[in-house]
Design a protein around this motif. Structure first.
Motif, PDB file in Angstrom:
ATOM      1  N   LYS A 179      -5.834   7.065 -18.275  1.00 63.93           N
ATOM      2  CA  LYS A 179      -7.127   7.737 -18.433  1.00 63.93           C
ATOM      3  C   LYS A 179      -7.693   7.520 -19.833  1.00 63.93           C
ATOM      4  CE  LYS A 179      -6.364  11.364 -14.994  1.00 63.93           C
ATOM      5  NZ  LYS A 179      -6.225  12.831 -14.750  1.00 63.93           N
ATOM      6  N   LEU A 180      -6.810   7.593 -20.833  1.00 62.10           N
ATOM      7  CA  LEU A 180      -7.252   7.373 -22.208  1.00 62.10           C
ATOM      8  C   LEU A 180      -7.754   5.942 -22.387  1.00 62.10           C
ATOM      9  CD1 LEU A 180      -7.551   8.282 -25.132  1.00 62.10           C
ATOM     10  CD2 LEU A 180      -5.154   7.652 -25.493  1.00 62.10           C
ATOM     11  N   MET A 181      -7.018   4.961 -21.850  1.00 60.78           N
ATOM     12  CA  MET A 181      -7.435   3.566 -21.979  1.00 60.78           C
ATOM     13  C   MET A 181      -8.745   3.317 -21.245  1.00 60.78           C
ATOM     14  SD  MET A 181      -5.225   2.226 -23.935  1.00 60.78           S
ATOM     15  CE  MET A 181      -5.682   0.499 -23.741  1.00 60.78           C
ATOM     16  N   ASN A 182      -8.907   3.911 -20.064  1.00 55.45           N
ATOM     17  CA  ASN A 182     -10.172   3.751 -19.331  1.00 55.45           C
ATOM     18  C   ASN A 182     -11.329   4.378 -20.095  1.00 55.45           C
ATOM     19  OD1 ASN A 182      -8.878   2.421 -17.245  1.00 55.45           O
ATOM     20  ND2 ASN A 182      -8.538   4.285 -16.057  1.00 55.45           N
ATOM     21  N   ALA A 183     -11.074   5.547 -20.709  1.00 56.04           N
ATOM     22  CA  ALA A 183     -12.133   6.197 -21.482  1.00 56.04           C
ATOM     23  C   ALA A 183     -12.527   5.343 -22.685  1.00 56.04           C
ATOM     24  CB  ALA A 183     -11.675   7.573 -21.940  1.00 56.04           C
ATOM     25  N   LEU A 184     -11.524   4.770 -23.376  1.00 54.78           N
ATOM     26  CA  LEU A 184     -11.827   3.913 -24.515  1.00 54.78           C
ATOM     27  C   LEU A 184     -12.583   2.657 -24.080  1.00 54.78           C
ATOM     28  CD1 LEU A 184      -8.479   4.164 -26.531  1.00 54.78           C
ATOM     29  CD2 LEU A 184     -10.665   5.286 -27.020  1.00 54.78           C
ATOM     30  N   GLN A 185     -12.175   2.079 -22.946  1.00 51.08           N
ATOM     31  CA  GLN A 185     -12.870   0.893 -22.451  1.00 51.08           C
ATOM     32  C   GLN A 185     -14.303   1.221 -22.059  1.00 51.08           C
ATOM     33  OE1 GLN A 185     -10.916  -0.999 -19.169  1.00 51.08           O
ATOM     34  NE2 GLN A 185     -12.388  -2.675 -19.044  1.00 51.08           N
ATOM     35  N   GLU A 186     -14.489   2.369 -21.398  1.00 44.48           N
ATOM     36  CA  GLU A 186     -15.842   2.773 -21.018  1.00 44.48           C
ATOM     37  C   GLU A 186     -16.706   3.014 -22.252  1.00 44.48           C
ATOM     38  OE1 GLU A 186     -18.065   6.279 -18.409  1.00 44.48           O
ATOM     39  OE2 GLU A 186     -15.882   6.197 -18.553  1.00 44.48           O
ATOM     40  N   ARG A 187     -16.093   3.611 -23.285  1.00 42.77           N
ATOM     41  CA  ARG A 187     -16.853   3.844 -24.512  1.00 42.77           C
ATOM     42  C   ARG A 187     -17.250   2.523 -25.161  1.00 42.77           C
ATOM     43  NH1 ARG A 187     -14.164   7.679 -28.955  1.00 42.77           N
ATOM     44  NH2 ARG A 187     -14.433   9.112 -27.181  1.00 42.77           N
ATOM     45  N   ALA A 188     -16.323   1.556 -25.156  1.00 37.23           N
ATOM     46  CA  ALA A 188     -16.635   0.241 -25.734  1.00 37.23           C
ATOM     47  C   ALA A 188     -17.741  -0.453 -24.945  1.00 37.23           C
ATOM     48  CB  ALA A 188     -15.382  -0.623 -25.772  1.00 37.23           C
ATOM     49  N   GLU A 189     -17.670  -0.373 -23.620  1.00 30.62           N
ATOM     50  CA  GLU A 189     -18.718  -0.986 -22.796  1.00 30.62           C
ATOM     51  C   GLU A 189     -20.059  -0.294 -23.019  1.00 30.62           C
ATOM     52  OE1 GLU A 189     -17.241  -0.723 -18.865  1.00 30.62           O
ATOM     53  OE2 GLU A 189     -15.813  -2.392 -19.088  1.00 30.62           O
ATOM     54  N   ARG A 190     -20.036   1.026 -23.142  1.00 29.96           N
ATOM     55  CA  ARG A 190     -21.280   1.751 -23.404  1.00 29.96           C
ATOM     56  C   ARG A 190     -21.867   1.363 -24.756  1.00 29.96           C
ATOM     57  NH1 ARG A 190     -19.521   6.303 -22.311  1.00 29.96           N
ATOM     58  NH2 ARG A 190     -19.026   7.094 -24.391  1.00 29.96           N
ATOM     59  N   ALA A 191     -21.002   1.225 -25.761  1.00 31.34           N
ATOM     60  CA  ALA A 191     -21.487   0.793 -27.076  1.00 31.34           C
ATOM     61  C   ALA A 191     -22.069  -0.618 -27.006  1.00 31.34           C
ATOM     62  CB  ALA A 191     -20.352   0.846 -28.097  1.00 31.34           C
ATOM     63  N   GLU A 192     -21.441  -1.484 -26.204  1.00 33.48           N
ATOM     64  CA  GLU A 192     -21.958  -2.844 -26.058  1.00 33.48           C
ATOM     65  C   GLU A 192     -23.322  -2.833 -25.368  1.00 33.48           C
ATOM     66  OE1 GLU A 192     -20.582  -7.164 -24.173  1.00 33.48           O
ATOM     67  OE2 GLU A 192     -19.279  -5.397 -24.062  1.00 33.48           O
ATOM     68  N   ARG A 193     -23.453  -1.993 -24.325  1.00 33.20           N
ATOM     69  CA  ARG A 193     -24.755  -1.884 -23.655  1.00 33.20           C
ATOM     70  C   ARG A 193     -25.827  -1.352 -24.603  1.00 33.20           C
ATOM     71  NH1 ARG A 193     -21.501   0.171 -19.386  1.00 33.20           N
ATOM     72  NH2 ARG A 193     -22.070   2.284 -19.980  1.00 33.20           N
ATOM     73  N   GLU A 194     -25.456  -0.355 -25.387  1.00 29.59           N
ATOM     74  CA  GLU A 194     -26.417   0.185 -26.357  1.00 29.59           C
ATOM     75  C   GLU A 194     -26.801  -0.875 -27.380  1.00 29.59           C
ATOM     76  OE1 GLU A 194     -24.506   3.585 -27.958  1.00 29.59           O
ATOM     77  OE2 GLU A 194     -24.841   4.843 -26.178  1.00 29.59           O
ATOM     78  N   GLN A 195     -25.827  -1.691 -27.785  1.00 28.58           N
ATOM     79  CA  GLN A 195     -26.128  -2.759 -28.734  1.00 28.58           C
ATOM     80  C   GLN A 195     -27.093  -3.772 -28.136  1.00 28.58           C
ATOM     81  OE1 GLN A 195     -25.119  -2.673 -31.822  1.00 28.58           O
ATOM     82  NE2 GLN A 195     -26.029  -4.622 -32.460  1.00 28.58           N
TER      83      GLN A 195
END
Length: 418
Positions: A179-195
């Motif tokens: 769950k922690l790894m999925n949350a970190l991956q989702e956060r990274a993907e969200r940051a990439e989308r925002e970028q």
């Protein structure tokens, strides 16, 4: 059925290989232990269900069910709990054990119990009621493994803990880590989308700035040229001068119209290039016969074919289509001396496709160095600017092909509205 059959149980081939290897390894290990250690329970104790072979069949079926532990962990856990409960009831109140045990201190349950507990904790997901059911089944397995009503010694308690408690704790840890790894991956993907959104916003702002600069500087200068050419044509009495001034005025007016379309597209952006009402009257793609005639006049044979009816398109698309053919023929003149050319135009309801293909050159390219070398790149940018696709490259036999697909509608904005 879409996709391979193994996708029904696994997400990757690595998971499939691991689970199949696990099942084979467990089955072989069970058979080996059966040969190495003489069971303490007499074999005739299993005779009421067909002998020890029935026990081996049940264990074999549980081993096969283990391959579905990722997709159907609750089913595997339920089967393991049912067999464990049946084992306890038949030993205490029935004719004998259901499953064969090597030692009297062995947990009363199938050999896949640790893997069933781990898989249920890690892979089972869904509503709260489902999670409660999972822990209830784990409780049944733990109760049967510990057998508190028999007051066993230390060895059975340790075996029962390893059999049920340890897999549950390990499953909780792995589940939390996932769950922690999925949350970190989702956060990274969200940051990439925002970028990406920020980059698109910056490009849109830059496009708008360029549009304003083109309008303020270029349009003003070209407008002065058109007015001065018109005034020269009116004031001059020389027919040659008046004709030249009129041609200059016409070219300037055409440049203003194209500039107006480009500025409008720049200010609109990608998301607004959808069918709807245009800002200017639609028109047909300009007659390509003039370009064909110019090429043939200098000795370049051109074969022209057209399919469909040339429907009305917006001015930006019409001028872009004309420029595609013009630039492609210009490149043939420069780089493919003596080649023959085939120009194809396909008109449909919502798009225009233009293809210019030439054969291999038959002479030296004397004009190859006369240009700036950015014609095709600029043409690609112009086509993509109006929402089209562009492809250019060599063909078999040493020729070259330019292929452009343009939409039928691109909204533009009058420069005068800015």
């Amino acid at each position: 059925m879409r996709g391979p059959l193994w996708r029904l149980l696994w997400d990757s081939k690595r998971d499939a290989v691991f689970d199949i290897s696990l099942v084979i390894g467990l089955h072989l290990t069970g058979r080996l232990l059966g040969y190495l250690y003489e069971p303490e329970t007499p074999l005739d104790a299993y005779a009421w269900i067909g002998g020890v072979w029935a026990s081996q069949v049940l264990n074999g079926l549980m081993d096969l069910l283990l391959v579905a532990r990722r997709r159907f962990p609750v089913v595997l856990l339920s089967a393991a709990a049912a067999l464990a409960a049946a084992q306890a009831l038949l030993i205490e109140f029935g004719p004998g054990p259901l499953l064969q045990n090597n030692l009297e201190t062995d947990p009363w349950g199938p050999g896949v119990t640790p893997f069933a507990v781990y898989a249920a904790v890690v892979y089972a997901s869904g509503p709260r009621a489902k999670r409660v059911w999972v822990w209830a089944l784990i409780g049944v397995l733990a109760l049967v493994a510990f057998r508190p009503w028999t007051l066993p010694g230390t060895d059975p308690i340790v075996a029962a803990a390893i059999w049920t408690v340890l897999p549950a704790i390990l499953g909780l840890y792995i589940g939390a880590r996932r769950k922690l790894m999925n949350a970190l991956q989702e956060r990274a993907e969200r940051a990439e989308r925002e970028q990406r959104l920020l980059a698109e916003q910056a490009r849109a702002e830059e496009r708008a700035r360029l549009a304003v600069e083109m309008h303020d500087v270029v349009t003003h200068r070209v407008s002065l040229m058109v007015l001065q050419a018109g005034a020269l044509g009116v004031a001059s009495t020389d027919p040659a001068v008046r004709q030249a001034a009129e041609e200059l005025r016409g070219s300037g007016a055409e440049a203003l119209a194209e500039l107006r379309d480009l500025v409008g597209v720049l200010r609109r952006g990608e998301d607004e290039r959808q069918p709807g009402r245009g800002d200017g009257p639609p028109e047909q793609v300009p007659d390509l016969g003039e370009l064909i005639a110019q090429s043939e006049a200098i000795g370049v044979p051109v074969e022209f074919t057209a399919e469909g009816e040339p429907d009305l398109v917006t001015p930006a698309v019409a001028r872009t289509a004309y420029r595609v053919v013009q630039e492609a023929l210009t490149n043939v003149h420069k780089h493919a001396a003596g080649a023959s050319v085939r120009v194809s135009a396909v008109y449909s309801d919502d798009r225009v496709r233009l293809t210019v293909r030439n054969t291999a050159p038959r002479g030296p390219a004397e004009l190859a160095g006369s240009g700036a070398g950015v014609g095709l790149r600029g043409l690609r940018q112009r086509v993509e600017l109006v929402g089209g696709t562009f492809r250019a490259g060599p063909t078999d036999g040493g020729g070259f092909e330019v292929d452009a697909i343009l939409p039928g509608y691109v909204p533009t904005e009058e420069a005068a509205d800015a």
